[in-house]
Design a protein around this motif. Structure first.
Motif, PDB file in Angstrom:
ATOM      1  N   LEU A   4     -24.402   5.755 -44.022  1.00 47.30           N
ATOM      2  CA  LEU A   4     -23.568   4.580 -44.222  1.00 47.30           C
ATOM      3  C   LEU A   4     -23.404   3.817 -42.915  1.00 47.30           C
ATOM      4  O   LEU A   4     -23.332   4.419 -41.839  1.00 47.30           O
ATOM      5  CB  LEU A   4     -22.178   4.980 -44.738  1.00 47.30           C
ATOM      6  CG  LEU A   4     -22.096   5.624 -46.116  1.00 47.30           C
ATOM      7  CD1 LEU A   4     -20.693   6.165 -46.355  1.00 47.30           C
ATOM      8  CD2 LEU A   4     -22.479   4.632 -47.203  1.00 47.30           C
ATOM      9  N   LEU A   5     -23.312   2.495 -43.025  1.00 47.35           N
ATOM     10  CA  LEU A   5     -23.030   1.644 -41.874  1.00 47.35           C
ATOM     11  C   LEU A   5     -22.135   0.498 -42.331  1.00 47.35           C
ATOM     12  O   LEU A   5     -22.430  -0.157 -43.340  1.00 47.35           O
ATOM     13  CB  LEU A   5     -24.326   1.075 -41.283  1.00 47.35           C
ATOM     14  CG  LEU A   5     -24.184  -0.039 -40.234  1.00 47.35           C
ATOM     15  CD1 LEU A   5     -23.475   0.474 -38.988  1.00 47.35           C
ATOM     16  CD2 LEU A   5     -25.555  -0.622 -39.879  1.00 47.35           C
ATOM     17  N   GLY A   6     -21.047   0.276 -41.621  1.00 49.51           N
ATOM     18  CA  GLY A   6     -20.168  -0.839 -41.914  1.00 49.51           C
ATOM     19  C   GLY A   6     -19.784  -1.568 -40.646  1.00 49.51           C
ATOM     20  O   GLY A   6     -19.778  -0.985 -39.554  1.00 49.51           O
ATOM     21  N   MET A   7     -19.484  -2.856 -40.782  1.00 45.03           N
ATOM     22  CA  MET A   7     -19.000  -3.642 -39.654  1.00 45.03           C
ATOM     23  C   MET A   7     -17.897  -4.567 -40.135  1.00 45.03           C
ATOM     24  O   MET A   7     -18.019  -5.205 -41.184  1.00 45.03           O
ATOM     25  CB  MET A   7     -20.129  -4.472 -39.027  1.00 45.03           C
ATOM     26  CG  MET A   7     -19.695  -5.264 -37.790  1.00 45.03           C
ATOM     27  SD  MET A   7     -21.028  -6.274 -37.061  1.00 45.03           S
ATOM     28  CE  MET A   7     -21.120  -7.608 -38.265  1.00 45.03           C
ATOM     29  N   ASN A   8     -16.812  -4.632 -39.373  1.00 47.12           N
ATOM     30  CA  ASN A   8     -15.690  -5.521 -39.656  1.00 47.12           C
ATOM     31  C   ASN A   8     -15.317  -6.220 -38.356  1.00 47.12           C
ATOM     32  O   ASN A   8     -15.183  -5.565 -37.315  1.00 47.12           O
ATOM     33  CB  ASN A   8     -14.512  -4.718 -40.214  1.00 47.12           C
ATOM     34  CG  ASN A   8     -13.253  -5.544 -40.355  1.00 47.12           C
ATOM     35  OD1 ASN A   8     -12.436  -5.596 -39.441  1.00 47.12           O
ATOM     36  ND2 ASN A   8     -13.088  -6.196 -41.501  1.00 47.12           N
ATOM     37  N   ARG A 189     -17.871  13.311 -43.438  1.00 43.21           N
ATOM     38  CA  ARG A 189     -18.386  12.857 -42.145  1.00 43.21           C
ATOM     39  C   ARG A 189     -18.433  11.337 -42.107  1.00 43.21           C
ATOM     40  O   ARG A 189     -19.128  10.700 -42.884  1.00 43.21           O
ATOM     41  CB  ARG A 189     -19.789  13.421 -41.921  1.00 43.21           C
ATOM     42  CG  ARG A 189     -20.291  13.249 -40.493  1.00 43.21           C
ATOM     43  CD  ARG A 189     -21.554  14.038 -40.288  1.00 43.21           C
ATOM     44  NE  ARG A 189     -21.889  14.144 -38.869  1.00 43.21           N
ATOM     45  CZ  ARG A 189     -22.930  14.806 -38.382  1.00 43.21           C
ATOM     46  NH1 ARG A 189     -23.754  15.427 -39.206  1.00 43.21           N
ATOM     47  NH2 ARG A 189     -23.159  14.860 -37.094  1.00 43.21           N
ATOM     48  N   LEU A 190     -17.682  10.758 -41.164  1.00 47.16           N
ATOM     49  CA  LEU A 190     -17.664   9.322 -40.938  1.00 47.16           C
ATOM     50  C   LEU A 190     -16.999   9.088 -39.583  1.00 47.16           C
ATOM     51  O   LEU A 190     -16.028   9.763 -39.232  1.00 47.16           O
ATOM     52  CB  LEU A 190     -16.892   8.610 -42.043  1.00 47.16           C
ATOM     53  CG  LEU A 190     -17.323   7.174 -42.433  1.00 47.16           C
ATOM     54  CD1 LEU A 190     -18.791   7.120 -42.819  1.00 47.16           C
ATOM     55  CD2 LEU A 190     -16.466   6.665 -43.573  1.00 47.16           C
ATOM     56  N   ILE A 226     -18.589   1.249 -38.287  1.00 47.00           N
ATOM     57  CA  ILE A 226     -18.372   2.536 -38.947  1.00 47.00           C
ATOM     58  C   ILE A 226     -19.724   3.093 -39.338  1.00 47.00           C
ATOM     59  O   ILE A 226     -20.579   2.361 -39.861  1.00 47.00           O
ATOM     60  CB  ILE A 226     -17.480   2.365 -40.203  1.00 47.00           C
ATOM     61  CG1 ILE A 226     -16.153   1.688 -39.836  1.00 47.00           C
ATOM     62  CG2 ILE A 226     -17.215   3.712 -40.856  1.00 47.00           C
ATOM     63  CD1 ILE A 226     -16.116   0.207 -40.103  1.00 47.00           C
ATOM     64  N   ALA A 227     -19.965   4.368 -39.095  1.00 46.82           N
ATOM     65  CA  ALA A 227     -21.255   4.967 -39.422  1.00 46.82           C
ATOM     66  C   ALA A 227     -21.086   6.438 -39.761  1.00 46.82           C
ATOM     67  O   ALA A 227     -20.130   7.095 -39.321  1.00 46.82           O
ATOM     68  CB  ALA A 227     -22.238   4.813 -38.250  1.00 46.82           C
ATOM     69  N   THR A 228     -22.030   6.950 -40.540  1.00 47.18           N
ATOM     70  CA  THR A 228     -22.020   8.377 -40.865  1.00 47.18           C
ATOM     71  C   THR A 228     -22.139   9.205 -39.598  1.00 47.18           C
ATOM     72  O   THR A 228     -21.402  10.172 -39.393  1.00 47.18           O
ATOM     73  CB  THR A 228     -23.178   8.700 -41.828  1.00 47.18           C
ATOM     74  OG1 THR A 228     -23.032   7.919 -43.019  1.00 47.18           O
ATOM     75  CG2 THR A 228     -23.183  10.171 -42.197  1.00 47.18           C
ATOM     76  N   PRO A 241     -10.833  12.048 -39.819  1.00 46.50           N
ATOM     77  CA  PRO A 241     -10.547  13.341 -40.444  1.00 46.50           C
ATOM     78  C   PRO A 241     -10.973  13.335 -41.910  1.00 46.50           C
ATOM     79  O   PRO A 241     -10.862  12.312 -42.601  1.00 46.50           O
ATOM     80  CB  PRO A 241      -9.021  13.466 -40.323  1.00 46.50           C
ATOM     81  CG  PRO A 241      -8.638  12.521 -39.238  1.00 46.50           C
ATOM     82  CD  PRO A 241      -9.610  11.397 -39.315  1.00 46.50           C
ATOM     83  N   SER A 242     -11.458  14.462 -42.384  1.00 46.30           N
ATOM     84  CA  SER A 242     -11.824  14.573 -43.792  1.00 46.30           C
ATOM     85  C   SER A 242     -10.602  14.324 -44.662  1.00 46.30           C
ATOM     86  O   SER A 242      -9.506  14.818 -44.381  1.00 46.30           O
ATOM     87  CB  SER A 242     -12.381  15.969 -44.085  1.00 46.30           C
ATOM     88  OG  SER A 242     -13.555  16.199 -43.333  1.00 46.30           O
TER      89      SER A 242
END
Length: 274
Positions: A4-8, A189-190, A226-228, A241-242
């Motif tokens: 996963l990859l996110g950007m804000n 996992r993140l 944000i990434a795995t 945290p999980s």
């Protein structure tokens, strides 16, 4: 596992640097070769690129890498198929409309014995547990809040509750956005990094490429990535945290902060990317 990859961000920003490293994980530095996709919010619209082949070999991915699309919210996914054939309709991210806005969703994990009752308003097109979960989430939001979006705290609390319930069926890391906020749920996992002044040099872990962000930003810019797995090897990433749901707005965790979805430590843990 999928990636996963996110950007804000607080100002429209391109994701070319991060995507260069991320793309390599689809068949070059990792074995995920079952498709990839990326969605860029642009006002109320969304640019969505999907390809059911390895991102490292994809001409579409090369186009995205070289095309500086600027966006406030971006979600990308590299697929390792667990449920559903390797086909375009099973390629993340998925897109639907609710409350007059597009919603984008991507999932990492595997949900077992998961067959929620759907109202019919949102139906999966493909055969993945991920798209079914997305339809279920939107179904519940529409059922609970009707035709108008709720205040942000109520939306956040509802998403956290749904993440807990769906997560009982297996691993449920996901990114979700309506163009206003980017929600990130960590099941296993993140991690995320916050880039803001004073900006510094960042070096990719998967490619020998570095960018000095002080040369391409203003002092007021803020970007959350944000990434795995951390994408750079010289920045301090924060492992979520999980069992937590985070909401990002304007390039930082917003006033809602981090909401536990199951018992979890009270704050993110700084880690050095490696």
């Amino acid at each position: 596992m999928c990636q996963l990859l996110g950007m804000n961000c607080n100002v429209p920003t391109d994701i070319c640097f991060s995507f260069t490293g991320f793309r390599a994980r689809g068949g070059l530095t990792d074995h995920h070769r079952d498709g990839w996709g990326i969605a860029f919010f642009e006002g109320k619209g969304v640019r969505l690129f999907l390809d059911p082949c390895a991102s490292a070999d994809s001409a579409v991915a090369e186009l995205v890498r070289q095309y500086p699309i600027r966006s406030l919210n971006v979600i990308a996914h590299i697929r390792k198929a667990t449920q559903g054939e390797i086909r375009l309709e099973n390629t993340h991210p998925f897109q639907r409309e609710l409350w007059g806005r597009y919603w984008i969703f991507a999932h990492n994990g595997n949900l077992l014995n998961y067959a929620p009752a759907l109202s019919g308003r949102f139906q999966p097109v493909g055969g993945t547990d991920s798209e079914t979960a997305f339809c279920h989430i939107l179904d519940e939001l529409a059922r609970r809040f009707g035709d108008r979006p709720p205040p942000a705290p109520a939306l956040h609390a509802c998403l956290a509750e749904l993440a807990t319930a769906i997560g009982r069926h297996g691993e449920f890391n996901f990114l979700l956005s309506d163009g206003e906020r980017l929600f990130a749920h960590c099941s296993s996992r993140l991690a995320y990094v916050l880039r803001q002044a004073p900006f510094a040099l960042a070096h990719l872990a998967d490619e020998d490429l570095a960018v000095d962000f002080s040369e391409v930003t203003t002092p007021n810019d803020r970007v959350a990535v944000i990434a795995t797995i951390p994408l750079t090897d010289n920045e301090t990433w924060h492992r979520m945290p999980s069992g937590t749901l985070m909401s990002f707005r304007h390039g930082v965790p917003d006033e809602l902060g981090m909401l536990p979805t199951v018992a979890a430590p009270p704050c993110a843990t700084p880690i050095r990317s490696a």
